[in-house]
Design a protein around this motif. Structure first.
Motif, PDB file in Angstrom:
ATOM      1  N   ARG A 222      -8.176   3.915 -16.309  1.00  0.00           N
ATOM      2  CA  ARG A 222      -7.965   2.694 -15.475  1.00  0.00           C
ATOM      3  C   ARG A 222      -9.080   2.067 -14.987  1.00  0.00           C
ATOM      4  O   ARG A 222      -9.321   0.908 -15.232  1.00  0.00           O
ATOM      5  CB  ARG A 222      -6.934   2.907 -14.698  1.00  0.00           C
ATOM      6  N   ASP A 223      -9.993   2.867 -14.387  1.00  0.00           N
ATOM      7  CA  ASP A 223     -11.364   2.139 -13.924  1.00  0.00           C
ATOM      8  C   ASP A 223     -12.196   1.849 -15.027  1.00  0.00           C
ATOM      9  O   ASP A 223     -12.865   0.485 -14.701  1.00  0.00           O
ATOM     10  CB  ASP A 223     -12.188   3.327 -13.083  1.00  0.00           C
ATOM     11  N   LYS A 224     -12.264   2.360 -16.156  1.00  0.00           N
ATOM     12  CA  LYS A 224     -13.011   1.858 -17.088  1.00  0.00           C
ATOM     13  C   LYS A 224     -12.581   0.483 -17.664  1.00  0.00           C
ATOM     14  O   LYS A 224     -13.339  -0.372 -17.970  1.00  0.00           O
ATOM     15  CB  LYS A 224     -12.998   3.061 -18.328  1.00  0.00           C
ATOM     16  N   ILE A 225     -11.131   0.421 -17.816  1.00  0.00           N
ATOM     17  CA  ILE A 225     -10.609  -0.811 -18.368  1.00  0.00           C
ATOM     18  C   ILE A 225     -10.835  -1.821 -17.298  1.00  0.00           C
ATOM     19  O   ILE A 225     -11.154  -2.941 -17.875  1.00  0.00           O
ATOM     20  CB  ILE A 225      -9.035  -0.534 -18.397  1.00  0.00           C
ATOM     21  N   ARG A 226     -10.680  -1.584 -15.953  1.00  0.00           N
ATOM     22  CA  ARG A 226     -10.788  -2.402 -14.971  1.00  0.00           C
ATOM     23  C   ARG A 226     -12.284  -3.167 -15.215  1.00  0.00           C
ATOM     24  O   ARG A 226     -12.575  -4.394 -15.005  1.00  0.00           O
ATOM     25  CB  ARG A 226     -10.500  -1.819 -13.531  1.00  0.00           C
ATOM     26  N   THR A 227     -13.257  -2.164 -15.120  1.00  0.00           N
ATOM     27  CA  THR A 227     -14.676  -2.582 -15.354  1.00  0.00           C
ATOM     28  C   THR A 227     -14.757  -3.568 -16.617  1.00  0.00           C
ATOM     29  O   THR A 227     -15.610  -4.416 -16.618  1.00  0.00           O
ATOM     30  CB  THR A 227     -15.650  -1.287 -15.410  1.00  0.00           C
ATOM     31  N   LEU A 228     -14.302  -3.072 -17.677  1.00  0.00           N
ATOM     32  CA  LEU A 228     -14.370  -3.967 -18.755  1.00  0.00           C
ATOM     33  C   LEU A 228     -13.820  -5.439 -18.785  1.00  0.00           C
ATOM     34  O   LEU A 228     -14.643  -6.411 -19.030  1.00  0.00           O
ATOM     35  CB  LEU A 228     -13.735  -3.331 -20.088  1.00  0.00           C
ATOM     36  N   LEU A 229     -12.695  -5.227 -18.225  1.00  0.00           N
ATOM     37  CA  LEU A 229     -12.057  -6.719 -17.851  1.00  0.00           C
ATOM     38  C   LEU A 229     -12.946  -7.606 -17.011  1.00  0.00           C
ATOM     39  O   LEU A 229     -12.888  -8.547 -17.127  1.00  0.00           O
ATOM     40  CB  LEU A 229     -10.522  -6.585 -17.506  1.00  0.00           C
ATOM     41  N   ALA A 230     -13.272  -6.881 -15.859  1.00  0.00           N
ATOM     42  CA  ALA A 230     -14.063  -7.541 -14.937  1.00  0.00           C
ATOM     43  C   ALA A 230     -15.596  -8.220 -15.396  1.00  0.00           C
ATOM     44  O   ALA A 230     -15.868  -9.167 -15.052  1.00  0.00           O
ATOM     45  CB  ALA A 230     -14.370  -6.840 -13.812  1.00  0.00           C
ATOM     46  N   ASN A 231     -15.979  -7.354 -16.309  1.00  0.00           N
ATOM     47  CA  ASN A 231     -17.259  -7.847 -16.742  1.00  0.00           C
ATOM     48  C   ASN A 231     -17.139  -8.860 -18.130  1.00  0.00           C
ATOM     49  O   ASN A 231     -18.230  -8.803 -18.927  1.00  0.00           O
ATOM     50  CB  ASN A 231     -18.138  -6.621 -17.423  1.00  0.00           C
ATOM     51  N   GLY A 232     -15.828  -9.380 -18.145  1.00  0.00           N
ATOM     52  CA  GLY A 232     -15.669 -10.315 -19.206  1.00  0.00           C
ATOM     53  C   GLY A 232     -15.371 -10.016 -20.526  1.00  0.00           C
ATOM     54  O   GLY A 232     -15.748 -10.849 -21.564  1.00  0.00           O
ATOM     55  N   LEU A 233     -14.783  -8.902 -20.742  1.00  0.00           N
ATOM     56  CA  LEU A 233     -14.238  -8.509 -21.944  1.00  0.00           C
ATOM     57  C   LEU A 233     -13.444  -9.740 -22.641  1.00  0.00           C
ATOM     58  O   LEU A 233     -12.319  -9.766 -22.152  1.00  0.00           O
ATOM     59  CB  LEU A 233     -13.559  -7.196 -22.204  1.00  0.00           C
ATOM     60  N   GLU A 234     -13.689 -10.137 -23.792  1.00  0.00           N
ATOM     61  CA  GLU A 234     -12.936 -11.399 -24.212  1.00  0.00           C
ATOM     62  C   GLU A 234     -11.626 -10.751 -25.093  1.00  0.00           C
ATOM     63  O   GLU A 234     -11.774  -9.913 -25.862  1.00  0.00           O
ATOM     64  CB  GLU A 234     -13.722 -12.245 -25.184  1.00  0.00           C
ATOM     65  N   THR A 235     -10.594 -10.910 -24.601  1.00  0.00           N
ATOM     66  CA  THR A 235      -9.160 -10.594 -25.256  1.00  0.00           C
ATOM     67  C   THR A 235      -8.323 -11.831 -25.546  1.00  0.00           C
ATOM     68  O   THR A 235      -8.430 -12.546 -25.224  1.00  0.00           O
ATOM     69  CB  THR A 235      -8.474  -9.814 -24.168  1.00  0.00           C
ATOM     70  N   GLU A 236      -7.675 -11.275 -26.555  1.00  0.00           N
ATOM     71  CA  GLU A 236      -6.712 -12.435 -27.177  1.00  0.00           C
ATOM     72  C   GLU A 236      -5.556 -12.722 -26.186  1.00  0.00           C
ATOM     73  O   GLU A 236      -4.397 -12.259 -26.727  1.00  0.00           O
ATOM     74  CB  GLU A 236      -6.337 -11.936 -28.677  1.00  0.00           C
ATOM     75  N   VAL A 237      -5.886 -13.338 -25.048  1.00  0.00           N
ATOM     76  CA  VAL A 237      -4.681 -13.720 -24.155  1.00  0.00           C
ATOM     77  C   VAL A 237      -3.697 -14.555 -24.820  1.00  0.00           C
ATOM     78  O   VAL A 237      -2.577 -14.414 -24.548  1.00  0.00           O
ATOM     79  CB  VAL A 237      -5.243 -14.289 -22.805  1.00  0.00           C
ATOM     80  N   TRP A 238      -4.025 -15.525 -25.528  1.00  0.00           N
ATOM     81  CA  TRP A 238      -2.913 -16.615 -26.294  1.00  0.00           C
ATOM     82  C   TRP A 238      -3.210 -16.410 -27.804  1.00  0.00           C
ATOM     83  O   TRP A 238      -4.524 -16.280 -28.186  1.00  0.00           O
ATOM     84  CB  TRP A 238      -3.206 -18.151 -25.822  1.00  0.00           C
ATOM     85  N   PRO A 239      -2.275 -16.768 -28.604  1.00  0.00           N
ATOM     86  CA  PRO A 239      -0.754 -17.140 -28.328  1.00  0.00           C
ATOM     87  C   PRO A 239      -0.242 -15.471 -27.653  1.00  0.00           C
ATOM     88  O   PRO A 239      -0.333 -14.553 -28.255  1.00  0.00           O
ATOM     89  CB  PRO A 239      -0.186 -17.511 -29.473  1.00  0.00           C
ATOM     90  N   ARG A 240       0.676 -15.956 -26.587  1.00  0.00           N
ATOM     91  CA  ARG A 240       1.693 -14.910 -26.392  1.00  0.00           C
ATOM     92  C   ARG A 240       2.652 -14.421 -27.576  1.00  0.00           C
ATOM     93  O   ARG A 240       2.735 -15.147 -28.451  1.00  0.00           O
ATOM     94  CB  ARG A 240       2.575 -15.147 -25.190  1.00  0.00           C
ATOM     95  N   ALA A 241       2.997 -13.390 -27.427  1.00  0.00           N
ATOM     96  CA  ALA A 241       3.950 -12.884 -28.594  1.00  0.00           C
ATOM     97  C   ALA A 241       5.424 -13.447 -28.372  1.00  0.00           C
ATOM     98  O   ALA A 241       6.224 -13.010 -27.664  1.00  0.00           O
ATOM     99  CB  ALA A 241       4.331 -11.201 -28.675  1.00  0.00           C
TER     100      ALA A 241
END
Lengths: 110, 320
Positions: A14-33
């Protein structure tokens, strides 16, 4: 009954994911399903493209470290049907990652 | 003594197989203990060919009093309304159905095909199949909306794919023993005694439904099948978890989502790929809500229940 509270392994991931997201990992937020067809497409991509690759899983899943609102509805992990409250864990087999209640992804469903 | 005649139209014989598995009472008990005289039944009848035809003709003429006419399977209208694709004893089955229904005191449709068309009537419905008095949700069917048997009752619909043997035998016993007046039917002419409650009523997974814990893959014994695996238990009228199958279990108890087979729309979503065993959603919210629940209330309830879920609700508590 075995206590299924979050384990040290879950906490570390969970910490690793938190760090990845906080450091700007670009994810496909949109479009939602929005539809079941879109859900199936995203799940299919998770199965075929992501596999055990954490970053690809987060990217295709559209993870964020904050709650997204779509169609006038907040979509936090906390209320998602795949969320295990006590373990703070996403149980959708294609995601299968520890999360925080205020996080969000585009496969959210209630 | 009540004379019963059972015919099949566009059918797989599944309801006959289910009926023959009846235990309390059994198919034999109907004859020995409840005075039902089976004139002919496709899997039990000894007569063949012209001898069967003679029985049917005597029922229509009144030479043999027909008390109960049971029909299993769809009434086939193709091609071009002739019914020639389903001939029986020298003529289209649809003609036998019409005349025998008019001659009988009671008409009982057994299974989805006979009640509302079932799988054969699914689009594009190449056989022009219909139920006795319904085509899916629309009234009418093969006999027409206004049809009543000699008793004054419309067709008694016992849906299911197949119907549970107890639903069949208990209705036949009620009719044969003069207790038809005790039957009350719902808007789809199903006996209310069986079809007022939901499949969910009595489901062993109800605690997981209450705490909004989902089964996320087949084989899990924890969780509710409604949220992700397409279970229709909360909106399907049937007693499957009150009157158990083989006195042992039910689909949902065994981990199999309810397919809603006692409702006129079955099979749902025209069996389109991705719709079976998958809850259909719109922006994350189930397309079909539990009966009587609206979207706003569902979202509120789910959020609250999820937050209140105890740890045990997230575990497999059915550990041997």
């Amino acid at each position: 009954m075995e206590d299924k509270a979050s384990s040290p392994e879950d906490d570390a991931l969970r910490d690793k994911i938190r760090t990845l997201l906080a450091n700007g990992l670009e994810t496909e937020v949109w479009p939602r399903a929005e539809t079941s067809e879109m859900v199936n497409q995203i799940v299919n991509r998770l199965q075929t493209e992501a596999g055990d690759d954490l970053k690809k899983t987060l990217k295709i899943g559209g993870f964020t470290d904050h709650t997204i609102t779509a169609d006038d509805m907040e979509q936090p992990c906390e209320t998602c049907m795949y969320y295990l409250v006590h373990r703070k864990f996403c149980e959708l087999p294609e995601l299968d990652v520890p999360v925080e209640p205020e996080w969000s992804c585009r496969l959210w469903r209630i | 003594m009540a004379n019963l005649l059972w015919l099949q139209g566009g059918a797989c014989s599944g309801n006959t197989m289910s009926f023959l598995n009846a235990e309390e009472p059994s198919a034999c008990d109907l004859v020995t203990d409840f005075g039902i005289n089976v004139l002919w039944q496709p899997s039990l009848g000894l007569e063949l060919g012209d001898d069967v035809k003679a029985i049917l003709e005597k029922c229509i003429s009144g030479e043999i009093k027909l008390d109960i006419f049971v029909f299993e399977g769809t009434v086939i209208d193709a091609p071009n309304g002739t019914g020639e694709w389903n001939r029986f004893c020298g003529r289209p089955m649809k003609e036998w159905v019409k005349e025998l229904s008019e001659a009988s005191d009671f008409v009982v449709a057994i299974g989805d095909c006979a009640t509302w068309g079932g799988i054969p009537a699914n689009a594009p419905n190449p056989t022009d199949s219909k139920g006795l008095q319904f085509l899916k949700r629309a009234k009418g069917g093969a006999l027409g909306e206004g049809f009543t048997a000699k008793s004054g009752l419309p067709v008694i619909n016992i849906p299911g794919c197949p119907a549970h043997p107890d639903w069949v035998t208990q209705i036949l016993v009620a009719v044969a023993t003069g207790r038809a007046d005790d039957l009350t039917l719902d808007e789809f002419q199903r006996p209310k005694t069986f079809f007022s409650s939901f499949t969910q009523t009595g489901c062993t997974r109800n605690m997981h439904f209450a705490y909004k814990v989902s089964t996320t893959a087949f084989g899990q014994r924890k969780g509710c099948l409604f949220y992700d695996l397409g279970c229709r238990g909360p909106m399907t009228h049937s007693p499957c978890n009150r009157i158990l199958w083989n006195r042992q279990s039910s689909k949902t108890r065994a981990g199999m989502p309810c397919l809603g087979c006692t409702e006129p729309e079955f099979p749902f979503f025209d069996l389109a790929p991705g719709t079976v065993f998958k809850t259909q959603t719109v922006m994350g919210v189930p397309k079909d809500m539990p009966t009587g629940v609206d979207k706003k209330g569902y979202v509120k309830l789910t959020a609250a229940a999820k937050g209140a879920a105890p740890a045990w609700a997230e575990e497999d508590i059915f550990v041997v």
